[in-house]
Design a protein around this motif. Structure first.
Motif, PDB file in Angstrom:
ATOM      1  N   THR A  64       0.809  -1.223   0.000  1.00 41.45           N
ATOM      2  CA  THR A  64       0.000   0.000   0.000  1.00 41.45           C
ATOM      3  C   THR A  64       0.841   1.271   0.000  1.00 41.45           C
ATOM      4  O   THR A  64       0.321   2.344  -0.257  1.00 41.45           O
ATOM      5  N   ASP A  65       2.126   1.159   0.301  1.00 33.20           N
ATOM      6  CA  ASP A  65       3.060   2.285   0.278  1.00 33.20           C
ATOM      7  C   ASP A  65       4.359   1.737  -0.301  1.00 33.20           C
ATOM      8  O   ASP A  65       4.781   0.647   0.079  1.00 33.20           O
ATOM      9  N   PRO A  66       5.001   2.450  -1.219  1.00 33.24           N
ATOM     10  CA  PRO A  66       6.226   1.918  -1.822  1.00 33.24           C
ATOM     11  C   PRO A  66       7.282   1.488  -0.804  1.00 33.24           C
ATOM     12  O   PRO A  66       7.991   0.512  -1.024  1.00 33.24           O
ATOM     13  N   ASN A  67       7.368   2.180   0.340  1.00 33.92           N
ATOM     14  CA  ASN A  67       8.349   1.836   1.373  1.00 33.92           C
ATOM     15  C   ASN A  67       7.739   1.054   2.523  1.00 33.92           C
ATOM     16  O   ASN A  67       8.393   0.790   3.515  1.00 33.92           O
ATOM     17  N   GLY A  68       6.456   0.667   2.392  1.00 33.45           N
ATOM     18  CA  GLY A  68       5.722   0.030   3.479  1.00 33.45           C
ATOM     19  C   GLY A  68       5.849  -1.480   3.532  1.00 33.45           C
ATOM     20  O   GLY A  68       6.769  -2.078   2.966  1.00 33.45           O
ATOM     21  N   VAL A  69       4.911  -2.095   4.234  1.00 37.71           N
ATOM     22  CA  VAL A  69       4.925  -3.544   4.458  1.00 37.71           C
ATOM     23  C   VAL A  69       5.063  -4.277   3.129  1.00 37.71           C
ATOM     24  O   VAL A  69       4.357  -3.992   2.174  1.00 37.71           O
ATOM     25  N   GLY A  70       6.014  -5.190   3.093  1.00 43.18           N
ATOM     26  CA  GLY A  70       6.293  -5.964   1.889  1.00 43.18           C
ATOM     27  C   GLY A  70       7.424  -5.402   1.050  1.00 43.18           C
ATOM     28  O   GLY A  70       7.962  -6.103   0.195  1.00 43.18           O
ATOM     29  N   ALA A  71       7.804  -4.144   1.292  1.00 38.68           N
ATOM     30  CA  ALA A  71       8.929  -3.567   0.551  1.00 38.68           C
ATOM     31  C   ALA A  71      10.201  -4.345   0.903  1.00 38.68           C
ATOM     32  O   ALA A  71      10.401  -4.754   2.045  1.00 38.68           O
ATOM     33  N   VAL A  72      11.029  -4.545  -0.097  1.00 39.50           N
ATOM     34  CA  VAL A  72      12.307  -5.232   0.103  1.00 39.50           C
ATOM     35  C   VAL A  72      13.412  -4.258  -0.284  1.00 39.50           C
ATOM     36  O   VAL A  72      13.360  -3.634  -1.344  1.00 39.50           O
ATOM     37  N   ARG A  73      14.384  -4.134   0.618  1.00 40.41           N
ATOM     38  CA  ARG A  73      15.518  -3.245   0.351  1.00 40.41           C
ATOM     39  C   ARG A  73      16.814  -4.042   0.382  1.00 40.41           C
ATOM     40  O   ARG A  73      16.966  -4.984   1.157  1.00 40.41           O
TER      41      ARG A  73
END
Length: 141
Positions: A43-52
């Protein structure tokens, strides 16, 4: 095994959150650090599920982390997916208003396999990451 480092900075929560939630801005945390979002959150590019994917100037493998909690202005949590020698490594950063500033609690958790070793390592990591975040907040301020 869990270690927490704490510091209060003289910056409002929205400034601290802006630095914390900007994964690709981690180059401001310390010399030679680089981060790239390889998968965006639901729901947000840097939110839950984002991988860095984080690299450092040290000759070590890249660290790959997935965001597991994302509460704007309050909490960002992640788990290591690769590149960390600690089993079940997780990080949790909590922000709270503290007068005109922000209290930051940076907690690092990992399974204990060798007594005292993980405790020292998680404490060093939490302290170092908090220091990097504080430096970046000062630059942003």
């Amino acid at each position: 095994m869990q270690s927490t480092a704490r510091k209060t900075v003289s910056a409002p929560i929205d400034v601290v959150w802006g630095v914390l939630a900007d994964h690709e801005g981690m180059h401001n945390w310390g010399p030679g650090i680089s981060a790239k979002v390889t998968s965006t959150g639901a729901t947000d590019p840097n939110g839950v599920g984002a991988v860095r994917r984080i690299t450092t100037p040290l000759p070590l493998p890249a660290i790959v982390e997935e965001v597991t909690a994302f509460e704007p202005g309050r909490r960002l949590s992640y788990k290591a997916v690769a590149g960390v020698p600690l089993r079940n490594y997780h990080g949790d950063v909590v922000l709270e208003a503290a007068g005109d500033g922000t209290a930051i609690s940076y907690t690092v958790v990992a399974d204990q396999r060798v007594p005292l070793v993980e405790k020292a390592v998680t404490k060093a990591i939490a302290t170092s990451l908090l220091g990097g975040l504080v430096r970046a907040v000062k630059k942003a301020g």
